[in-house]
Design a protein around this motif. Structure first.
Motif, PDB file in Angstrom:
ATOM      1  N   MET A 116       0.844  -1.194   0.000  1.00  0.00           N
ATOM      2  CA  MET A 116       0.000   0.000   0.000  1.00  0.00           C
ATOM      3  C   MET A 116       0.885   1.251   0.000  1.00  0.00           C
ATOM      4  O   MET A 116       1.452   1.609   1.029  1.00  0.00           O
ATOM      5  CB  MET A 116      -0.943   0.008   1.194  1.00  0.00           C
ATOM      6  CG  MET A 116      -1.858   1.226   1.232  1.00  0.00           C
ATOM      7  SD  MET A 116      -3.078   1.170   2.570  1.00  0.00           S
ATOM      8  CE  MET A 116      -4.178  -0.130   2.002  1.00  0.00           C
ATOM      9  N   PRO A 117       1.016   1.921  -1.141  1.00  0.00           N
ATOM     10  CA  PRO A 117       1.773   3.176  -1.177  1.00  0.00           C
ATOM     11  C   PRO A 117       1.023   4.273  -0.432  1.00  0.00           C
ATOM     12  O   PRO A 117      -0.200   4.340  -0.458  1.00  0.00           O
ATOM     13  CB  PRO A 117       1.866   3.486  -2.676  1.00  0.00           C
ATOM     14  CG  PRO A 117       1.500   2.217  -3.376  1.00  0.00           C
ATOM     15  CD  PRO A 117       0.563   1.504  -2.469  1.00  0.00           C
ATOM     16  N   ILE A 118       1.780   5.146   0.238  1.00  0.00           N
ATOM     17  CA  ILE A 118       1.191   6.242   1.013  1.00  0.00           C
ATOM     18  C   ILE A 118       1.896   7.539   0.636  1.00  0.00           C
ATOM     19  O   ILE A 118       3.127   7.574   0.497  1.00  0.00           O
ATOM     20  CB  ILE A 118       1.341   6.011   2.531  1.00  0.00           C
ATOM     21  CG1 ILE A 118       0.939   4.595   2.931  1.00  0.00           C
ATOM     22  CG2 ILE A 118       0.527   7.021   3.314  1.00  0.00           C
ATOM     23  CD1 ILE A 118       1.268   4.248   4.363  1.00  0.00           C
ATOM     24  N   PHE A 119       1.134   8.610   0.501  1.00  0.00           N
ATOM     25  CA  PHE A 119       1.734   9.923   0.234  1.00  0.00           C
ATOM     26  C   PHE A 119       0.903  10.998   0.931  1.00  0.00           C
ATOM     27  O   PHE A 119      -0.128  11.437   0.431  1.00  0.00           O
ATOM     28  CB  PHE A 119       1.798  10.192  -1.269  1.00  0.00           C
ATOM     29  CG  PHE A 119       2.505  11.481  -1.617  1.00  0.00           C
ATOM     30  CD1 PHE A 119       3.885  11.578  -1.528  1.00  0.00           C
ATOM     31  CD2 PHE A 119       1.778  12.599  -2.009  1.00  0.00           C
ATOM     32  CE1 PHE A 119       4.537  12.759  -1.836  1.00  0.00           C
ATOM     33  CE2 PHE A 119       2.417  13.790  -2.317  1.00  0.00           C
ATOM     34  CZ  PHE A 119       3.805  13.871  -2.233  1.00  0.00           C
ATOM     35  N   ASN A 120       1.348  11.376   2.118  1.00  0.00           N
ATOM     36  CA  ASN A 120       0.704  12.442   2.879  1.00  0.00           C
ATOM     37  C   ASN A 120      -0.795  12.193   3.080  1.00  0.00           C
ATOM     38  O   ASN A 120      -1.624  13.088   2.909  1.00  0.00           O
ATOM     39  CB  ASN A 120       0.905  13.799   2.197  1.00  0.00           C
ATOM     40  CG  ASN A 120       2.360  14.218   2.163  1.00  0.00           C
ATOM     41  OD1 ASN A 120       3.145  13.839   3.028  1.00  0.00           O
ATOM     42  ND2 ASN A 120       2.724  14.996   1.163  1.00  0.00           N
ATOM     43  N   GLU A 121      -1.147  10.971   3.450  1.00  0.00           N
ATOM     44  CA  GLU A 121      -2.548  10.614   3.625  1.00  0.00           C
ATOM     45  C   GLU A 121      -2.896  10.482   5.107  1.00  0.00           C
ATOM     46  O   GLU A 121      -2.016  10.455   5.965  1.00  0.00           O
ATOM     47  CB  GLU A 121      -2.852   9.319   2.865  1.00  0.00           C
ATOM     48  CG  GLU A 121      -2.633   9.441   1.360  1.00  0.00           C
ATOM     49  CD  GLU A 121      -2.782   8.108   0.647  1.00  0.00           C
ATOM     50  OE1 GLU A 121      -3.673   7.330   1.026  1.00  0.00           O
ATOM     51  OE2 GLU A 121      -2.004   7.855  -0.281  1.00  0.00           O
ATOM     52  N   ASP A 122      -4.182  10.373   5.367  1.00  0.00           N
ATOM     53  CA  ASP A 122      -4.647  10.233   6.741  1.00  0.00           C
ATOM     54  C   ASP A 122      -4.229   8.868   7.287  1.00  0.00           C
ATOM     55  O   ASP A 122      -4.655   7.829   6.778  1.00  0.00           O
ATOM     56  CB  ASP A 122      -6.171  10.390   6.802  1.00  0.00           C
ATOM     57  CG  ASP A 122      -6.686  10.264   8.220  1.00  0.00           C
ATOM     58  OD1 ASP A 122      -6.314  11.092   9.063  1.00  0.00           O
ATOM     59  OD2 ASP A 122      -7.459   9.324   8.483  1.00  0.00           O
ATOM     60  N   ALA A 123      -3.391   8.868   8.300  1.00  0.00           N
ATOM     61  CA  ALA A 123      -2.827   7.620   8.821  1.00  0.00           C
ATOM     62  C   ALA A 123      -3.902   6.707   9.400  1.00  0.00           C
ATOM     63  O   ALA A 123      -3.840   5.479   9.237  1.00  0.00           O
ATOM     64  CB  ALA A 123      -1.768   7.926   9.873  1.00  0.00           C
ATOM     65  N   SER A 124      -4.893   7.279  10.071  1.00  0.00           N
ATOM     66  CA  SER A 124      -5.929   6.443  10.686  1.00  0.00           C
ATOM     67  C   SER A 124      -6.723   5.686   9.633  1.00  0.00           C
ATOM     68  O   SER A 124      -7.087   4.513   9.836  1.00  0.00           O
ATOM     69  CB  SER A 124      -6.865   7.310  11.529  1.00  0.00           C
ATOM     70  OG  SER A 124      -7.508   8.302  10.732  1.00  0.00           O
ATOM     71  N   THR A 125      -6.981   6.325   8.490  1.00  0.00           N
ATOM     72  CA  THR A 125      -7.711   5.656   7.421  1.00  0.00           C
ATOM     73  C   THR A 125      -6.878   4.551   6.790  1.00  0.00           C
ATOM     74  O   THR A 125      -7.342   3.420   6.592  1.00  0.00           O
ATOM     75  CB  THR A 125      -8.132   6.662   6.340  1.00  0.00           C
ATOM     76  OG1 THR A 125      -8.976   7.656   6.913  1.00  0.00           O
ATOM     77  CG2 THR A 125      -8.878   5.958   5.213  1.00  0.00           C
ATOM     78  N   VAL A 126      -5.614   4.862   6.477  1.00  0.00           N
ATOM     79  CA  VAL A 126      -4.733   3.888   5.829  1.00  0.00           C
ATOM     80  C   VAL A 126      -4.529   2.661   6.703  1.00  0.00           C
ATOM     81  O   VAL A 126      -4.719   1.513   6.268  1.00  0.00           O
ATOM     82  CB  VAL A 126      -3.371   4.532   5.493  1.00  0.00           C
ATOM     83  CG1 VAL A 126      -2.387   3.474   5.004  1.00  0.00           C
ATOM     84  CG2 VAL A 126      -3.546   5.617   4.439  1.00  0.00           C
ATOM     85  N   PHE A 127      -4.159   2.887   7.945  1.00  0.00           N
ATOM     86  CA  PHE A 127      -3.867   1.756   8.824  1.00  0.00           C
ATOM     87  C   PHE A 127      -5.152   1.067   9.294  1.00  0.00           C
ATOM     88  O   PHE A 127      -5.123  -0.117   9.645  1.00  0.00           O
ATOM     89  CB  PHE A 127      -3.029   2.224  10.010  1.00  0.00           C
ATOM     90  CG  PHE A 127      -1.602   2.508   9.647  1.00  0.00           C
ATOM     91  CD1 PHE A 127      -0.632   1.524   9.764  1.00  0.00           C
ATOM     92  CD2 PHE A 127      -1.233   3.746   9.158  1.00  0.00           C
ATOM     93  CE1 PHE A 127       0.681   1.774   9.409  1.00  0.00           C
ATOM     94  CE2 PHE A 127       0.076   4.021   8.800  1.00  0.00           C
ATOM     95  CZ  PHE A 127       1.042   3.031   8.922  1.00  0.00           C
TER      96      PHE A 127
END
Length: 209
Positions: A116-127
């Motif tokens: 899962m690539p991440i770029f300045n996203e909401d951490a709570s949503t991603v994790f």
């Protein structure tokens, strides 16, 4: 009874010599089913379209429109038919044509990487999404065949701290250390596309850059 067990039972009933014939017959039945349902749906759609275009008479433009509609709607009907028949097969709970049925039940499957690539996203949503996937695989008893990789290219300091804290918290909650991996590149070249390419080129090995 699992897929391999049912396949073995089928071999006992029909004999290994006729097993291929039985499978080929089932494949032909499904092909006919897909073809007939597709033609049926496409036929209804074409008939309704012809009835609509017939109002006011036919013109070369309407003929061209009908030809384009036939091609596109038939492709749409084919995709729907495949999805619908696939749903029915999965609902039955047993698929004798699965390639995994040819494997011994004791044969471990290769590990699958969920990146899962991440770029300045909401951490709570991603994790949170990762946690949902993790729990789902755990409930299905398939967690051992998967590894999670969070590939961060975030550049905002606040986002980076949130990601690291969320990762550590998730690993503590799930005992996922060694299963859920987090890496951040120092130089986010081409952002998500770049980190995904590096991940694939490295053969699924996460490296920090």
């Amino acid at each position: 009874m699992s897929g391999p067990d049912r396949s073995a039972r089928l071999v006992e009933l029909v004999g290994p010599a006729r097993l291929d014939e039985v499978f080929q017959a089932k494949v032909r039945q499904r092909r006919w089913a897909v073809g007939l349902v597709t033609l049926g749906i496409a036929g209804i759609g074409v008939w309704l379209m012809c009835d609509m275009l017939n109002l006011g008479g036919w013109t070369p433009l309407k003929v061209a429109e009908l030809g384009l509609f036939v091609l596109l709607f038939t492709a749409l009907a084919f995709g729907f038919t495949q999805a619908f028949i696939g749903f029915l097969v999965l609902s039955e709970g047993h698929e004798p044509l699965k390639i995994t049925n040819t494997l011994d039940s004791a044969t471990p499957l290769a590990s699958t990487a969920i990146a899962m690539p991440i770029f300045n996203e909401d951490a709570s949503t991603v994790f949170g999404n990762i946690r949902a996937l993790y729990d789902s695989l755990q409930q299905r008893g398939e967690l051992e065949n998967f590894d999670f990789y969070l590939l961060s290219d975030s550049v905002e300091p606040g986002k980076v701290v949130e990601e690291e804290l969320a990762w550590a918290d998730l690993c503590r909650q799930t005992n996922g250390f060694g299963k859920i991996h987090y890496r951040r590149r120092r130089l986010p070249v081409t952002a998500k596309a770049g980190t995904s390419l590096i991940f694939v080129d490295a053969g699924g090995i996460v490296i920090g850059i």
